[in-house]
Design an enzyme around this catalytic site. Structure first.
Site, mmCIF file in Angstrom:
data_model
loop_
_atom_site.group_PDB
_atom_site.id
_atom_site.type_symbol
_atom_site.label_atom_id
_atom_site.label_comp_id
_atom_site.label_asym_id
_atom_site.label_seq_id
_atom_site.Cartn_x
_atom_site.Cartn_y
_atom_site.Cartn_z
ATOM 1 N N ASP B 123 -4.949 -5.704 -2.199
ATOM 2 C CA ASP B 123 -4.070 -4.800 -2.051
ATOM 3 C C ASP B 123 -2.749 -5.857 -1.544
ATOM 4 O OD1 ASP B 123 -2.590 -2.345 -2.152
ATOM 5 O OD2 ASP B 123 -3.095 -1.913 0.190
ATOM 6 N N HIS B 130 9.465 0.009 1.675
ATOM 7 C CA HIS B 130 8.079 0.642 2.462
ATOM 8 C C HIS B 130 8.141 -0.704 3.667
ATOM 9 C CE1 HIS B 130 4.055 1.342 3.616
ATOM 10 N NE2 HIS B 130 3.798 0.195 3.613
ATOM 11 N N GLU B 196 -1.168 6.054 0.644
ATOM 12 C CA GLU B 196 -0.229 5.117 0.233
ATOM 13 C C GLU B 196 -0.125 5.294 -1.094
ATOM 14 O OE1 GLU B 196 -1.023 0.988 1.785
ATOM 15 O OE2 GLU B 196 0.041 1.632 3.552
ATOM 16 N N GLU B 198 0.653 3.992 -4.678
ATOM 17 C CA GLU B 198 0.677 2.863 -5.224
ATOM 18 C C GLU B 198 0.306 2.944 -6.744
ATOM 19 O OE1 GLU B 198 -1.380 -0.535 -3.360
ATOM 20 O OE2 GLU B 198 -1.334 0.655 -1.221
ATOM 21 N N ASP B 228 -4.288 4.358 -1.797
ATOM 22 C CA ASP B 228 -4.796 3.508 -0.707
ATOM 23 C C ASP B 228 -4.970 4.342 0.718
ATOM 24 O OD1 ASP B 228 -6.220 1.311 -0.229
ATOM 25 O OD2 ASP B 228 -4.606 0.510 0.852
ATOM 26 N N ARG B 232 -4.111 5.183 10.260
ATOM 27 C CA ARG B 232 -2.987 4.231 10.818
ATOM 28 C C ARG B 232 -3.329 4.106 12.358
ATOM 29 N NH1 ARG B 232 -0.414 2.541 6.450
ATOM 30 N NH2 ARG B 232 0.175 4.348 5.206
ATOM 31 N N GLN B 235 -6.021 1.365 12.091
ATOM 32 C CA GLN B 235 -5.220 0.145 11.662
ATOM 33 C C GLN B 235 -4.389 -0.574 12.895
ATOM 34 O OE1 GLN B 235 -2.846 0.639 8.182
ATOM 35 N NE2 GLN B 235 -1.903 -1.618 8.345
ATOM 36 N N LYS B 248 -8.728 0.576 5.921
ATOM 37 C CA LYS B 248 -8.453 0.903 4.636
ATOM 38 C C LYS B 248 -9.822 1.020 3.796
ATOM 39 C CE LYS B 248 -3.868 -0.400 4.572
ATOM 40 N NZ LYS B 248 -2.857 0.124 3.996
ATOM 41 N N THR B 252 -10.173 4.345 -1.488
ATOM 42 C CA THR B 252 -9.192 3.979 -2.405
ATOM 43 C C THR B 252 -9.285 4.740 -3.745
ATOM 44 O OG1 THR B 252 -8.726 1.858 -1.569
ATOM 45 C CG2 THR B 252 -7.703 2.384 -3.644
ATOM 46 N N GLU B 358 6.002 6.886 6.802
ATOM 47 C CA GLU B 358 7.466 6.748 6.461
ATOM 48 C C GLU B 358 7.925 8.246 6.558
ATOM 49 O OE1 GLU B 358 6.274 4.252 3.236
ATOM 50 O OE2 GLU B 358 8.416 3.554 3.330
#
Lengths: 411, 411
Positions: B123, B130, B196, B198, B228, B232, B235, B248, B252, B358
């Site tokens: 990844d 971002h 996420e 992607e 993904d 948070r 993380q 993560k 996915t 975000e």
């Protein structure tokens, strides 16, 4: 502590062999140009298990015909115990040599191959002294350990495609490099190429969802020595904020024989005392680390070897079982053939450091080899050799050498 | 810009279908309880390529019998072009339907499966907006971008075993969590579970050693949408110093159809202007990014969908070709089936943000759904849907939905 189990393979009874009957490590070999096949090391011989199974003198549900240990591992613990019992019985000094003897060949005539397909490779950062040393270099002794370090075995995903068998030459990598005083990065060969002395744990049973430390322990099939080659200058530039990537992707070398958890059972030992209590999900119900003496040899091209580090797997703060359990907390599925690197294994003294980064203290304290040359990091032509063995009374359960020679960067 | 290629499969001629003749995306499906098989989407139908190949009306060296696209990808670029030409010809409005018509089935009757075995999953963190948004939240606007960000596509290895096909339910993970004001970590379900948005690039040819950006572009077989999923709070506690790991590893999700690089060729576009010059090894010899409109929908349990983000793949600072070339700089071997996540794709405006982190600005600005509910992160029962399409004149080359519903944590 158990004692030597005598075998009719007389070389297996030497106190100096890595492969007495107590060990029975599994590998993949080829000889006479034939395709790679499953075998077990016994003294200075390999027992060809593919031919022994084909002849019906060993049974393992046909998995020994596959040229890799993955299919056998997938059979599970009962099958693991059963094959070990068959081999212990058949190779014992009390047994008739005849059924197995025709399937022996001298190890010196064989070439060794990857013993299993690596499903995925994960590397940890779980050696207390290594973390302290590296942290001190980068952040000072007060802030050496990251805040999470004593609470979880910190790990990151590595690159399975670059795991290679002992004896594979390593090419010095290129990468983006930027020194602290450079205006801009440049693309050049790594000048700070290093080893990491580690143990690798091989997952032999799958899981799909979180598992306990006890279950994780049961799911580990065996262990290898592991050298996680590391380009320190590439790492320094790339690793913020998402961790090491190309710095660790050139190669990871493993020793050729899978030493089973069963063979290591007499050498189980507890992880060191906790500096802060662990949360329940990481508690070890019993000793799950192993007392395995380790050393690193460094040999310049056309030179003689200097042993530059001696340490022990028992220095790890977290066992492979704890690491595997942590790996599943998020629900991450684990598969047969997953490989977990322990993290660099250093001990408390200067002579116990498992990486050149630590031995040369980031290059500031070059060290001497026995022939008078000095080193901070690996130079082209240098051969790095990891060795390891659990030491019993009059015997050793060894891993065989984990070797790689650094070749010059591509021109 | 090309125009719609008409097909005798009339549903493929609708301006609203994701799957006109211009697309021809490859997937794996099952129907009527049979084993998964290779197929291609055309309008609202699937052409069963396993049966078409078995019947001799399509030829691809037998690789369409394997129930995965890896073997076909391994054949290389000439075979890729050849199969596409056969399908374009046979499904064209000018062709006789007969040879292929008997191998069609309605997509609504099929179940879709993973189209390929993921060899390894990497990844990246290569979306400019971002990185700016996340960096601003964590380090302030002055230090938003890490020093390396404009020089290399930052990437980290992810976990291939947790890549799942669209439609797979996701279980909220547990993990170690420690808020900034907590004395100690605790083990609990993630409370800040996120997506996420992607694109995923699929490596279709192997490499062993560094390759150029041009070679990397040629080695990419196709693309999927990729979500993904990211915890948070896990993380935040785990990611220093070696990057995201369990945060993560829950899952996915990828969209079910591989949209080939050939289908996307008319939509090639250049990466944005460089803010600092790139070193030679990352130079793009031509436009290697794609103009693909993307959006994220969020649907509460028993509720209606709100589109919470709209952006475009063209916002990426690095193309997948640059990422793949960077991935090989160290000599890292790449394999057929390697999957590269682009990194989260956000645009310049508030409505263009590709993660809830975000959109809700770290949870400080909860946002409203169309039914009046508010969200900062994903709640149990919420369904997240990614959609994407390259928009042509009167047609679209779409990816199909990339969907997942969050289920409660294990009790």
């Amino acid at each position: 502590m158990t004692t030597l189990l005598p075998s009719w393979v007389t070389s297996a009874n030497s106190p100096d062999t890595d492969f007495p009957l107590n060990n029975l490590p599994y590998g993949v070999f080829s000889a006479d140009g034939a395709a790679p096949r499953c075998g077990v090391a016994i003294g200075d011989q390999i027992l060809d298990l593919a031919s022994a199974e084909a002849a019906g003198v060993i049974t393992a549900q046909g998995t020994l015909q596959t040229g890799r240990w993955n299919a056998f591992m997938a059979l599970g613990q009962a099958a693991w115990a059963d094959l070990r019992a068959q081999l212990t019985r058949g190779l014992s000094a009390d047994a008739e040599p005849a059924p197995l003897q025709t399937h022996l060949l001298p190890m010196s005539t064989a070439r060794l191959h990857m013993p299993f397909d690596v499903a995925e490779y994960t590397d940890f950062y779980a050696g207390r002294h290594h973390a302290q040393n590296v942290g001190t270099m980068f952040r000072g002794p007060e802030n050496a350990l990251p805040p999470n370090w004593l609470h979880i075995p910190i790990g990151y995903n590595g690159r399975a495609s670059s795991v290679v068998i002992s004896g594979t030459d390593i090419t010095r990598p290129h990468g983006q490099l930027k020194g602290p005083n450079d205006d801009a990065p440049r693309f050049a060969p790594s000048a700070r190429f290093d080893i990491e002395l580690e143990m690798g744990a091989i997952v032999g049973q799958p899981s799909d969802g979180p598992i306990s430390v006890a279950q994780a322990f049961d799911n580990i099939f065996g262990y290898v020595l592991l050298n996680d080659w590391s380009a320190r200058d590439i790492q320094a530039w790339e690793y913020q904020p998402l961790g090491p990537f190309q710095a660790k992707a050139t190669a990871t070398t493993i020793s050729p024989w899978i030493v089973t958890a069963a063979a290591l059972a007499p050498f189980r030992t507890a992880t060191p005392p906790r500096e802060v209590p662990l949360l329940d999900h990481l508690h070890e119900p019993g000793p799950m680390l192993y007392d395995i003496a380790l050393q690193v040899g460094m040999t310049p091209e056309n030179g003689t070897e200097t042993v530059i580090a001696r340490t022990n797997y028992a220095e790890m703060y977290y066992s492979a079982a704890q690491q595997l359990a942590h790996h599943t907390t998020s629900g991450c599925p684990m598969r047969v053939g997953d490989l977990l690197g322990s993290g660099t294994i250093s001990g408390p003294e200067k002579g116990n450091r498992g990486s050149l980064l630590e031995i040369s203290w980031g290059g500031k304290e070059p060290f001497a080899l026995s022939d008078g040359q000095t080193r901070s990091f690996i130079e082209d032509g240098d051969t790095m050799t990891l060795r390891g063995a659990a030491i019993g009374a009059g015997y050793r359960v060894g891993f065989g050498d984990c070797v790689g020679t650094l070749r010059p960067a591509r021109s």
